[in-house]
Scaffold this motif. Structure first.
Motif, PDB file in Angstrom:
ATOM      1  N   ARG A   1       0.839  -1.204   0.000  1.00 20.72           N
ATOM      2  CA  ARG A   1       0.000   0.000   0.000  1.00 20.72           C
ATOM      3  C   ARG A   1       0.873   1.252   0.000  1.00 20.72           C
ATOM      4  O   ARG A   1       0.596   2.219  -0.721  1.00 20.72           O
ATOM      5  CB  ARG A   1      -0.917  -0.019   1.221  1.00 20.72           C
ATOM      6  N   GLU A   2       1.928   1.245   0.806  1.00 19.19           N
ATOM      7  CA  GLU A   2       2.849   2.385   0.858  1.00 19.19           C
ATOM      8  C   GLU A   2       3.566   2.571  -0.476  1.00 19.19           C
ATOM      9  O   GLU A   2       3.748   3.701  -0.950  1.00 19.19           O
ATOM     10  CB  GLU A   2       3.866   2.183   1.976  1.00 19.19           C
TER      11      GLU A   2
ATOM     12  N   SER B   1       1.191   4.083  -3.007  1.00 20.17           N
ATOM     13  CA  SER B   1       0.980   5.512  -2.724  1.00 20.17           C
ATOM     14  C   SER B   1       2.152   6.361  -3.181  1.00 20.17           C
ATOM     15  O   SER B   1       1.983   7.516  -3.590  1.00 20.17           O
ATOM     16  CB  SER B   1       0.740   5.728  -1.228  1.00 20.17           C
ATOM     17  N   SER B   2       3.353   5.785  -3.125  1.00 16.53           N
ATOM     18  CA  SER B   2       4.549   6.547  -3.528  1.00 16.53           C
ATOM     19  C   SER B   2       4.767   6.545  -5.033  1.00 16.53           C
ATOM     20  O   SER B   2       5.707   7.162  -5.528  1.00 16.53           O
ATOM     21  CB  SER B   2       5.789   5.974  -2.830  1.00 16.53           C
ATOM     22  N   GLY B   3       3.902   5.829  -5.767  1.00 15.48           N
ATOM     23  CA  GLY B   3       4.032   5.809  -7.228  1.00 15.48           C
ATOM     24  C   GLY B   3       5.061   4.822  -7.734  1.00 15.48           C
ATOM     25  O   GLY B   3       5.492   4.917  -8.887  1.00 15.48           O
ATOM     26  N   LEU B   4       5.452   3.845  -6.902  1.00 16.94           N
ATOM     27  CA  LEU B   4       6.513   2.925  -7.283  1.00 16.94           C
ATOM     28  C   LEU B   4       6.163   2.102  -8.516  1.00 16.94           C
ATOM     29  O   LEU B   4       7.039   1.743  -9.298  1.00 16.94           O
ATOM     30  CB  LEU B   4       6.827   1.985  -6.115  1.00 16.94           C
TER      31      LEU B   4
ATOM     32  N   LEU C   1      -2.869  -9.626  -1.191  1.00 16.69           N
ATOM     33  CA  LEU C   1      -3.492  -8.986  -2.348  1.00 16.69           C
ATOM     34  C   LEU C   1      -5.006  -8.945  -2.207  1.00 16.69           C
ATOM     35  O   LEU C   1      -5.648  -7.966  -2.609  1.00 16.69           O
ATOM     36  CB  LEU C   1      -3.087  -9.711  -3.629  1.00 16.69           C
ATOM     37  N   ASP C   2      -5.578 -10.007  -1.614  1.00 11.91           N
ATOM     38  CA  ASP C   2      -7.021 -10.002  -1.362  1.00 11.91           C
ATOM     39  C   ASP C   2      -7.409  -8.814  -0.490  1.00 11.91           C
ATOM     40  O   ASP C   2      -8.458  -8.182  -0.703  1.00 11.91           O
ATOM     41  CB  ASP C   2      -7.444 -11.298  -0.653  1.00 11.91           C
TER      42      ASP C   2
ATOM     43  N   LYS D   1     -10.114  -1.874  -2.539  1.00  8.83           N
ATOM     44  CA  LYS D   1     -10.210  -1.251  -3.868  1.00  8.83           C
ATOM     45  C   LYS D   1      -8.936  -0.469  -4.227  1.00  8.83           C
ATOM     46  O   LYS D   1      -8.986   0.535  -4.942  1.00  8.83           O
ATOM     47  CB  LYS D   1     -11.443  -0.353  -3.979  1.00  8.83           C
ATOM     48  N   ILE D   2      -7.813  -0.938  -3.692  1.00  9.04           N
ATOM     49  CA  ILE D   2      -6.525  -0.322  -4.021  1.00  9.04           C
ATOM     50  C   ILE D   2      -5.925  -0.969  -5.259  1.00  9.04           C
ATOM     51  O   ILE D   2      -5.268  -0.312  -6.063  1.00  9.04           O
ATOM     52  CB  ILE D   2      -5.564  -0.424  -2.821  1.00  9.04           C
TER      53      ILE D   2
END
Length: 248
Positions: free
Chosen positions: A25-26, A29-32, A60-61, A67-68
């Protein structure tokens, strides 16, 4: 894409799969995972974190439930609502705007035929005997169709063989056959609902909303050389424009 390995705390009371989902998730968010938005495979994540595929799948579930991310059958796991951007302040073809974002877009040639130019275009379009080359192509990113393009181009474009035309942006084709540069385009953005034909090609349901980009392009001699309509899936595409206050 390379990610630095982040060791999990095995003694942490938080389940391993929740630690993995938090780390992913991090990173999202950082666009990796730009520009495509595609995450590593379950096997790759399993090797990275030294856990079983079941643990990865649980992580992943968790992200799917939030909804990420979303799973695309046979294609992998992707960041949800990944947006491709089309800048309106620079003159580029639809295909080229995807290329400059680091993507690997494909164009599938659906049809090409010499047709009579629509009457509404005859006063502005550079035609020979009111004829034009009508080309329909499907724009695809990561195996998913994102737009259907329908373009009236100069009839001279028929000199380009179909195999070459399938992957050649319209502006490059026009400049190749006319020897002139495309210097200006008028663009309008509207919306409409997908009919049966468009829905089938874009792999969506009939009646779903679409973005419609209408483009009229002009050569350096002032003649119109391109009339295009793009039917675009809106959930992964946005148009952007930078504006500035006019100094007085």
């Amino acid at each position: 894409m390379q990610q630095s390995s982040s060791p999990l705390i095995r003694e942490n009371p938080t389940s391993l799969y929740l630690q993995i989902s938090s780390l992913l998730r991090e990173e999202i968010s950082s666009g990796l995972y730009e520009p495509s938005g595609k995450l590593p495979s379950e096997a790759e994540l399993g090797r990275r974190f030294s856990v079983s595929r079941i643990t990865v799948r649980l992580a992943l579930d968790q992200l799917v439930e939030e909804k990420i991310v979303e799973r695309k059958q046979g294609k992998g796991t992707y960041v949800s609502n990944k947006q491709f951007r089309h800048g309106l302040d620079t003159l580029r073809s639809f295909h080229e705007t995807l290329l400059i974002q680091g993507l690997k877009p494909e164009m599938k040639l659906l049809s090409r035929q010499v047709v009579e130019i629509p009457e509404a275009l005859r006063t502005t379009f550079a035609t020979e005997n009111n004829q034009s080359m009508l080309i329909e192509r499907l724009h695809i990113v990561d195996g998913q169709p994102i737009a259907l393009g329908k373009s009236y181009l100069p009839v001279k474009v028929q000199a380009i063989n179909p195999e070459s035309m399938a992957g050649k942006p319209s502006y490059k084709a026009i400049e190749e056959v006319t020897g002139l540069q495309v210097i200006r385009a008028d663009i309008a953005i509207t919306a409409q609902l997908a009919d049966k034909k468009v829905a089938e090609l874009l792999e969506i349901e009939i009646g779903m909303p679409l973005l419609i980009m209408k483009r009229l392009s002009y050569l350096s001699d002032g003649l119109c050389c391109d009339h295009s309509l793009f039917y675009i899936r809106p959930e992964h595409y946005e148009f952007v424009l930078s504006t500035y206050f006019k100094l007085t």
